[in-house]
Design an enzyme around this catalytic site. Structure first.
Site, mmCIF file in Angstrom:
data_model
loop_
_atom_site.group_PDB
_atom_site.id
_atom_site.type_symbol
_atom_site.label_atom_id
_atom_site.label_comp_id
_atom_site.label_asym_id
_atom_site.label_seq_id
_atom_site.Cartn_x
_atom_site.Cartn_y
_atom_site.Cartn_z
ATOM 1 N N ARG A 118 0.832 -1.207 0.000
ATOM 2 C CA ARG A 118 0.000 0.000 0.000
ATOM 3 C C ARG A 118 0.866 1.255 0.000
ATOM 4 O O ARG A 118 0.548 2.238 -0.672
ATOM 5 C CB ARG A 118 -0.925 -0.005 1.220
ATOM 6 C CG ARG A 118 -1.749 1.270 1.344
ATOM 7 C CD ARG A 118 -2.686 1.194 2.530
ATOM 8 N NE ARG A 118 -3.456 2.409 2.713
ATOM 9 C CZ ARG A 118 -4.352 2.571 3.688
ATOM 10 N NH1 ARG A 118 -4.589 1.588 4.536
ATOM 11 N NH2 ARG A 118 -5.012 3.699 3.796
ATOM 12 N N CYS A 158 -18.979 -2.290 2.133
ATOM 13 C CA CYS A 158 -18.134 -1.135 2.473
ATOM 14 C C CYS A 158 -18.789 -0.406 3.624
ATOM 15 O O CYS A 158 -20.008 -0.422 3.773
ATOM 16 C CB CYS A 158 -18.028 -0.216 1.271
ATOM 17 S SG CYS A 158 -17.124 1.299 1.618
ATOM 18 N N TYR A 214 -15.261 9.792 -0.757
ATOM 19 C CA TYR A 214 -14.301 9.480 -1.830
ATOM 20 C C TYR A 214 -14.475 10.373 -3.055
ATOM 21 O O TYR A 214 -13.569 10.457 -3.891
ATOM 22 C CB TYR A 214 -14.392 7.999 -2.225
ATOM 23 C CG TYR A 214 -13.660 7.114 -1.236
ATOM 24 C CD1 TYR A 214 -12.339 6.750 -1.438
ATOM 25 C CD2 TYR A 214 -14.287 6.671 -0.076
ATOM 26 C CE1 TYR A 214 -11.658 5.956 -0.522
ATOM 27 C CE2 TYR A 214 -13.617 5.877 0.851
ATOM 28 C CZ TYR A 214 -12.300 5.532 0.620
ATOM 29 O OH TYR A 214 -11.631 4.756 1.539
#
Ligand code: NAD
Ligand code: G6P
Ligand code: MN
Ligand code: MN
Length: 434
Positions: free
Chosen positions: A93, A169, A254
């Site tokens: 990541r 999610c 997001y």
């Protein structure tokens, strides 16, 4: 009794899942929880597994915790399989986030070039898990958390024989909680019509006790410097009021990467110089968490876990399992096959949308066309997701370059190629298909 298998069981989030299962044991008697990991994660698995055992014992709940590195053995006769693994761990990541920054591009581990590479690493492993499930627990439900959850669900729906697949999610539940807190009401009085894709979901309408409060909420949402609806891993810069008033629907946190690209990039460049990228911040958080988890007197989920972006994910998982198991017929936002619910998105693609949850799984509620101002972006991201899945499955270089280039965060074909080449090199060990 119910058997749950959690792949990536060594995750620091596992105590949240265990807490969720303990709380609901009355209506959802999970008698066996198998935590599965790989040799690189064995130490974490043992620490978090020991904490899970202490939690269950302290709560007096007859749930047996098994720890194993043998995935196939664990999957035998499972009823629910949850997946929460990270191929290449946080080091991968860190590369997903820091390499793009060198090119002035936001990496983002789910939406940007980082998301593309996390998908390339993860999808082949996920398809192997699906094959194992076909063999050892063909009737089980697969509930996927592994990011990029939208693309991973897309791959499972289109490229595996499994039908019982749901992607989850915590963003929708996080938005509901954030709004409830802002309005100082209980979360269950808030209902949101969710539609879009994972990390690209919109709240089309918001209701308080059944009354549509979307317009009023948007005013309140915009009155402060911060929107109040965010996740721990995304900086809350606040929205330009006239933009959101004009949009008339609620973006998710997001969406900042698309509608505030330059501002977020500045923030990330600055953060990289001081505290590091989010991966580096999380590496420290994780180390601290595991120190706490080692304490033999600790037998509950420590509050420090709330500093991670995944808050409430276990509520999402447990309420989904609960509604499937008990054929509840309530409404929950999940990632599932579109089947015409959102017009303009292929029928066989994954969407994140409110669904009625039954024993036969989620039934998406028809949305029709998305509002014109957001329709194009959602379709563009779906194209990116589909091309990414194809690249992950075929290992085709040109397909991967197309995926990189059509991502809205990447400025040109040339930068896309440089980024692709550097990232392919950096992640080589986890990309056997390339
Ligand atoms: P992590 O780095 O702690 O990884 C979890 C575990 O996965 C590790 O113990 C690791 O050893 C293990 N693992 C790696 N490869 C594996 C494999 N092939 N098989 C089995 N286990 C494997 O990760 P984390 O920060 O706890 O996050 C876990 C995953 O959940 C990530 O993919 C993350 O993006 C995702 N996540 C999703 C949401 C959501 O909203 N859907 C929320 C939070 C986290
Ligand atoms: C949010 C998202 C997750 C994501 C997480 C990152 O909750 O919904 O999909 O993985 O944040 O959190 P982290 O603490 O790892 O940065
Ligand atoms: Mn059973
Ligand atoms: Mn998420």
């Amino acid at each position: 009794g119910i058997k749950v298998v959690t792949i990536g069981g060594g995750s620091s989030y596992t105590p949240e899942l265990v807490e969720g299962l303990i709380k609901r044991y009355g209506e959802l008697p999970v008698q066996e929880l198998w935590l599965v990991d790989i040799p690189e994660g064995e130490e974490k698995l043992n620490i978090v597994g020991a904490l899970a055992k202490r939690m269950v014992e302290k709560a007096g709940v007859p749930m047996k915790i098994h720890l194993t590195l043998d995935r196939r053995q664990a999957l035998r006769d499972a009823d629910f399989v949850t997946t929460q693994f990270r191929v290449g761990l946080l080091d991968a990541r860190a590369k997903d986030e820091s390499i793009p920054l060198k090119y002035g591009v936001i990496g983002q581990e789910t939406n940007g070039p980082g998301g593309l590479f996390k998908a390339l690493r993860t999808i082949p492993v996920m398809l192997e898990i699906a094959t194992d499930m076909e063999e050892f627990c063909p009737d089980a439900w697969l509930i996927n958390f592994t990011n990029p959850a939208g693309m991973v669900t897309e791959a499972l729906l289109r490229c595996s024989p499994l039908e019982k697949v749901v992607g989850l999610c915590n963003v929708p539940i996080g938005m509901q909680m954030g709004i409830a807190k802002m309005l100082q009401v209980e979360a269950d009085r808030i209902h949101i019509d969710f539609a879009g894709l994972n990390h690209m979901v919109f709240g089309l309408n918001v209701y308080l006790d059944g009354e549509n409060i979307t317009e009023k909420l948007i005013q309140q949402f915009l009155s402060g410097e911060k929107s109040g609806v965010t996740m721990e891993n995304i900086v809350d810069l606040g929205w330009e009021p006239a933009f959101i008033e004009g949009l008339k629907i609620l973006p998710c946190p997001y969406h900042r990467y698309y509608y505030q690209t330059d501002r977020i990039l500045d923030e990330e460049m600055e953060a990289a110089k001081t505290k590091g990228t989010r991966a580096q911040v999380v590496q420290k958080l994780e180390a601290d968490l595991f120190e706490l988890y080692k304490d033999p007197d600790l037998a509950v989920k420590p509050p420090q876990l709330e500093k991670r972006g995944g808050a409430y994910y276990s509520d999402a998982a447990c309420r989904l399992i609960h509604s499937i198991y008990n054929d509840k017929g309530d409404i929950q936002p999940v990632n599932t096959k579109n089947n015409g619910a959102i017009q303009g998105i292929p029928a066989d693609s994954a969407v994140e949308v409110n669904c009625v949850i039954t024993k036969d799984g989620p039934k998406p509620i028809t949305v029709g066309e998305l509002p014109v101002p957001v329709q194009g972006l959602v379709q563009q991201i779906k194209s990116f997701e589909r091309v990414t899945v194809e690249a992950a499955v075929t290992g085709d270089y040109n397909t991967a370059l197309v995926a990189m280039t059509i991502n809205p965060l990447v400025p040109s074909d040339k930068v896309a190629k440089q980024l692709l080449d550097e990232m392919l090199e950096a992640h080589q060990a986890y990309l056997p298909q390339f």
